[in-house]
Write an enzyme that holds these catalytic residues in place. Structure first.
Site, PDB file in Angstrom:
ATOM      1  N   TRP A 158      30.825  44.493  43.561  1.00  0.00           N
ATOM      2  CA  TRP A 158      31.767  44.030  42.522  1.00  0.00           C
ATOM      3  C   TRP A 158      32.233  45.122  41.560  1.00  0.00           C
ATOM      4  O   TRP A 158      31.416  45.921  41.107  1.00  0.00           O
ATOM      5  CB  TRP A 158      31.079  42.935  41.699  1.00  0.00           C
ATOM      6  CG  TRP A 158      31.817  42.550  40.465  1.00  0.00           C
ATOM      7  CD1 TRP A 158      31.721  43.132  39.240  1.00  0.00           C
ATOM      8  CD2 TRP A 158      32.775  41.493  40.329  1.00  0.00           C
ATOM      9  NE1 TRP A 158      32.563  42.503  38.345  1.00  0.00           N
ATOM     10  CE2 TRP A 158      33.225  41.490  38.986  1.00  0.00           C
ATOM     11  CE3 TRP A 158      33.313  40.534  41.209  1.00  0.00           C
ATOM     12  CZ2 TRP A 158      34.164  40.577  38.499  1.00  0.00           C
ATOM     13  CZ3 TRP A 158      34.249  39.632  40.718  1.00  0.00           C
ATOM     14  CH2 TRP A 158      34.664  39.651  39.379  1.00  0.00           C
ATOM     15  N   ASP A 203      36.740  45.679  34.874  1.00  0.00           N
ATOM     16  CA  ASP A 203      37.569  46.556  34.025  1.00  0.00           C
ATOM     17  C   ASP A 203      37.464  48.064  34.293  1.00  0.00           C
ATOM     18  O   ASP A 203      36.357  48.590  34.435  1.00  0.00           O
ATOM     19  CB  ASP A 203      37.156  46.430  32.552  1.00  0.00           C
ATOM     20  CG  ASP A 203      36.990  45.014  32.088  1.00  0.00           C
ATOM     21  OD1 ASP A 203      37.258  44.089  32.851  1.00  0.00           O
ATOM     22  OD2 ASP A 203      36.555  44.844  30.933  1.00  0.00           O
ATOM     23  N   GLN A 223      33.593  48.830  35.307  1.00  0.00           N
ATOM     24  CA  GLN A 223      32.519  47.844  35.280  1.00  0.00           C
ATOM     25  C   GLN A 223      32.110  47.550  36.710  1.00  0.00           C
ATOM     26  O   GLN A 223      32.968  47.231  37.554  1.00  0.00           O
ATOM     27  CB  GLN A 223      33.024  46.557  34.601  1.00  0.00           C
ATOM     28  CG  GLN A 223      33.271  46.716  33.120  1.00  0.00           C
ATOM     29  CD  GLN A 223      31.963  46.726  32.357  1.00  0.00           C
ATOM     30  OE1 GLN A 223      31.404  45.686  32.060  1.00  0.00           O
ATOM     31  NE2 GLN A 223      31.472  47.911  32.021  1.00  0.00           N
ATOM     32  N   PHE A 254      28.463  47.169  29.076  1.00  0.00           N
ATOM     33  CA  PHE A 254      29.789  46.567  29.143  1.00  0.00           C
ATOM     34  C   PHE A 254      30.877  47.624  28.873  1.00  0.00           C
ATOM     35  O   PHE A 254      30.588  48.797  28.653  1.00  0.00           O
ATOM     36  CB  PHE A 254      29.874  45.412  28.134  1.00  0.00           C
ATOM     37  CG  PHE A 254      29.378  44.093  28.671  1.00  0.00           C
ATOM     38  CD1 PHE A 254      28.494  44.030  29.743  1.00  0.00           C
ATOM     39  CD2 PHE A 254      29.800  42.892  28.104  1.00  0.00           C
ATOM     40  CE1 PHE A 254      28.039  42.810  30.242  1.00  0.00           C
ATOM     41  CE2 PHE A 254      29.358  41.662  28.590  1.00  0.00           C
ATOM     42  CZ  PHE A 254      28.481  41.620  29.652  1.00  0.00           C
ATOM     43  N   ASP A 266      33.685  46.235  23.696  1.00  0.00           N
ATOM     44  CA  ASP A 266      34.772  47.024  24.279  1.00  0.00           C
ATOM     45  C   ASP A 266      35.316  48.092  23.323  1.00  0.00           C
ATOM     46  O   ASP A 266      36.502  48.090  22.959  1.00  0.00           O
ATOM     47  CB  ASP A 266      35.917  46.118  24.776  1.00  0.00           C
ATOM     48  CG  ASP A 266      35.415  44.999  25.688  1.00  0.00           C
ATOM     49  OD1 ASP A 266      34.318  45.158  26.254  1.00  0.00           O
ATOM     50  OD2 ASP A 266      36.111  43.977  25.829  1.00  0.00           O
ATOM     51  N   GLU A 320      39.779  40.879  24.047  1.00  0.00           N
ATOM     52  CA  GLU A 320      38.954  41.833  24.782  1.00  0.00           C
ATOM     53  C   GLU A 320      39.716  43.151  24.974  1.00  0.00           C
ATOM     54  O   GLU A 320      40.948  43.186  24.929  1.00  0.00           O
ATOM     55  CB  GLU A 320      38.570  41.254  26.147  1.00  0.00           C
ATOM     56  CG  GLU A 320      37.712  39.988  26.050  1.00  0.00           C
ATOM     57  CD  GLU A 320      37.117  39.556  27.379  1.00  0.00           C
ATOM     58  OE1 GLU A 320      37.865  39.462  28.362  1.00  0.00           O
ATOM     59  OE2 GLU A 320      35.890  39.325  27.431  1.00  0.00           O
ATOM     60  N   TRP A 371      39.809  37.043  36.235  1.00  0.00           N
ATOM     61  CA  TRP A 371      38.565  36.261  36.155  1.00  0.00           C
ATOM     62  C   TRP A 371      38.746  34.908  36.813  1.00  0.00           C
ATOM     63  O   TRP A 371      39.792  34.269  36.663  1.00  0.00           O
ATOM     64  CB  TRP A 371      38.143  36.065  34.686  1.00  0.00           C
ATOM     65  CG  TRP A 371      37.622  37.327  34.084  1.00  0.00           C
ATOM     66  CD1 TRP A 371      38.218  38.090  33.117  1.00  0.00           C
ATOM     67  CD2 TRP A 371      36.399  37.991  34.436  1.00  0.00           C
ATOM     68  NE1 TRP A 371      37.439  39.185  32.846  1.00  0.00           N
ATOM     69  CE2 TRP A 371      36.317  39.147  33.634  1.00  0.00           C
ATOM     70  CE3 TRP A 371      35.371  37.728  35.338  1.00  0.00           C
ATOM     71  CZ2 TRP A 371      35.253  40.040  33.714  1.00  0.00           C
ATOM     72  CZ3 TRP A 371      34.300  38.625  35.425  1.00  0.00           C
ATOM     73  CH2 TRP A 371      34.262  39.754  34.611  1.00  0.00           C
TER      74      TRP A 371
HETATM   75  C1  FRU Z   1      36.806  42.026  30.219  1.00  0.00           C
HETATM   76  C2  FRU Z   1      35.314  41.923  29.940  1.00  0.00           C
HETATM   77  C3  FRU Z   1      34.939  42.755  28.721  1.00  0.00           C
HETATM   78  C4  FRU Z   1      33.493  43.028  28.948  1.00  0.00           C
HETATM   79  C5  FRU Z   1      33.428  43.210  30.443  1.00  0.00           C
HETATM   80  C6  FRU Z   1      32.148  42.720  31.058  1.00  0.00           C
HETATM   81  O1  FRU Z   1      37.158  41.729  31.517  1.00  0.00           O
HETATM   82  O2  FRU Z   1      34.951  40.571  29.772  1.00  0.00           O
HETATM   83  O3  FRU Z   1      35.210  42.130  27.489  1.00  0.00           O
HETATM   84  O4  FRU Z   1      33.051  44.178  28.269  1.00  0.00           O
HETATM   85  O5  FRU Z   1      34.512  42.472  30.978  1.00  0.00           O
HETATM   86  O6  FRU Z   1      32.074  43.078  32.397  1.00  0.00           O
END
Ligand code: FRU
Length: 488
Positions: A36, A39, A55, A98, A163, A217, A300
């Site tokens: 997976w 971001d 991520q 994150f 973030d 975010e 998402w």
């Molecule tokens: C955005 C988010 C961020 C967070 C990350 C977690 O897509 O939700 O706010 O840091 O993904 O994976």
């Protein structure tokens, strides 16, 4: 702790890669070797190389405890996978590293990221703090011993505080983060530092009103073409006509900012991309002075058919940003992408088309460039069908009367559906650049005034390309296509 976790994750990914099914693997987009990603994080140029982190959950094709995956490139198009940069599990980031950003501080590359800490997994309660990690070589990162650098948000908050995006202005470092107040208002809050380690709170940069959602975010803030731009990804905006059709949005305000008073005066919220799969964009400025953006090319809770192939998630192509005089963001593919072009197909030059035409272009990695002369067009609508087969097609069409460009993926293969539309400012031409990869499409319209980015999952045989019009003729100025290089 970290070194063991990093080694374990890298070893696992190496094995997982062997079981990834190739059918939807992208040819020239950033992805992880397996499992997976979401971001983009820490976009930066360091010692002559471009670095992109993301991520990453190395252990599964679904989201889980977040690591930072890492790729680098000398030219913004040929990427190589690097060892995983951050793994969670230390006191400062027990349950996840994150999203965040990266800056170059002298000789060092510094990552600034959110530590995620579960309180009660069942109830999804948690707290979040901000941390840094430092590298001398751009590959190996050491978490700062005195993390967190910001332990908690400065005032009444829910658990959402994440973030960090950091930049330097004059001699000070600035950080913004996404934040949610106790009353459920999404905010971007600002901090200041002299040394990236000690931060003081500096106020709210901007916050949601009743229309702009409950949490913001991945904020980003920068000066471009004489204006200031705040980009962010609000959660909780309601759909309105053709706008805000995805679960979450990514968009921007353009205006003027005063560092002395922290006053940001700006216009309305504008969505940045109009496709089905675009989120959590981040930008950076490179050594040519370009402002470059990369987003997560997924959404998402969307259906991701590649999970059964052992991977999920990818990043968009790098896009150069500008601000138009109407204060709209223009996004165009970075110039370097032309280097991916291999065989050229010149399909049409100056032709008035009155019936559908099919072309023998079967490359699965393809760039298409087409321009239409709207003054010489009588058709009510026209467009291109790509990835056409017996039952499948992905349709890009233009409604001449409404000036609306649409991307229809209701027949784009496995597990996807829906049409997205965007109204374009009136012009006497329509020019499109379309990037097709094995499971994605990115459409750039009229000098970057609109983009549509979506994932598609056609079956392997569906490779055709055709042009169509209805109720009249369409004048094609040119239609060209290039087979593109597979970088992986
Ligand atoms: C955005 C988010 C961020 C967070 C990350 C977690 O897509 O939700 O706010 O840091 O993904 O994976």
């Amino acid at each position: 702790m970290t070194t063991i976790n990093l080694k374990k994750a890298d070893a696992f990914i190496k094995e997982a890669k062997k079981n990834v099914h190739p059918r939807y693997r992208l040819g020239y987009h950033i992805m992880a070797p397996a499992n997976w990603i979401n971001d983009p994080n820490g976009l930066v140029q360091y010692k002559g190389e471009y670095h992109v982190f993301f991520q990453h959950h190395p252990y599964d094709e679904n989201w889980g405890p977040m690591h930072w995956g890492h790729v680098k490139s000398k030219d913004l198009i040929h990427w190589e996978h690097c060892p995983i940069a951050l793994a969670p599990g230390d006191a400062c980031d027990k349950d996840g590293c994150f999203s965040g950003s990266a800056v170059v501080d002298g000789e060092e590359l510094v990552l600034i990221y959110t530590g995620h800490h579960l309180i009660d997994k069942e109830k999804d309660t948690f707290f979040q703090n901000q941390n840094i990690a430092i590298s001398q070589d751009g590959l190996h990162f050491t978490k700062y011993e005195q993390n967190p650098v910001i332990a908690k948000p400065p005032h009444g908050s829910t658990q959402h505080f994440r973030d960090p995006k950091v930049w330097k202005h004059n001699n000070d470092w600035y950080m913004i983060t996404g934040h949610q107040t106790e009353d459920g208002i999404g905010q971007v809050i600002l901090f200041k530092s002299q040394n990236l380690r000690d931060w003081t709170y500096h106020g709210v940069l901007e916050q949601s009103d009743d229309k702009h959602g409950y949490m913001w975010e991945c904020p980003d803030f920068f000066e471009l073409d004489g204006r200031y731009v705040l980009m962010f990804s609000p959660q909780g905006m309601e759909p309105s006509g053709d706008l805000y059709q995805n679960l979450f949005q990514t968009g921007y305000f353009v205006g003027q900012y005063d560092y002395e008073t922290n006053a940001f005066k700006h216009g309305d919220f504008t969505e940045l991309d109009h496709g089905h799969d675009f989120y959590a964009v981040q930008t950076f400025k490179d050594d040519q002075g370009r402002r470059i953006a990369i987003g997560w090319m997924d959404m998402w809770e969307s259906n991701m058919p590649t999970k059964e192939d052992g991977w999920a998630g990818a990043l968009t192509l790098p896009r150069e940003l500008h601000v138009s005089k109407e204060e709209q963001i223009l996004m165009t593919p970075v110039e370097e992408l032309k280097q991916l072009r291999k065989k050229e197909h010149t399909l049409l030059v100056d032709k008035l088309i009155e019936e559908p035409l099919s072309f023998d272009v079967t490359d699965d990695l393809l760039e298409i460039e087409v321009a239409f002369d709207l003054e010489a067009t009588t058709a009510g609508s026209f467009g291109l069908k790509v990835r056409c087969g017996q039952t499948e097609e992905t349709v890009i069409s233009y409604d001449v009367n409404e000036n609306k460009l649409s991307l229809d993926r209701s027949k784009s293969g496995k597990g996807v559906s829906g049409v997205r539309r965007v109204k374009l400012p009136e012009k006497n031409h329509l020019s499109l650049r379309i990037y097709l990869d094995r499971s994605s499409i990115e459409v750039f319209a009229n000098e970057g005034i609109a983009t549509l980015t979506s994932r598609i999952y056609p079956v392997e045989q569906n490779q055709g390309l055709s042009l169509f019009q209805s109720d009249g003729k369409v004048k094609v100025t040119h239609l060209k296509a290039w087979e593109l290089e597979d970088i992986w």
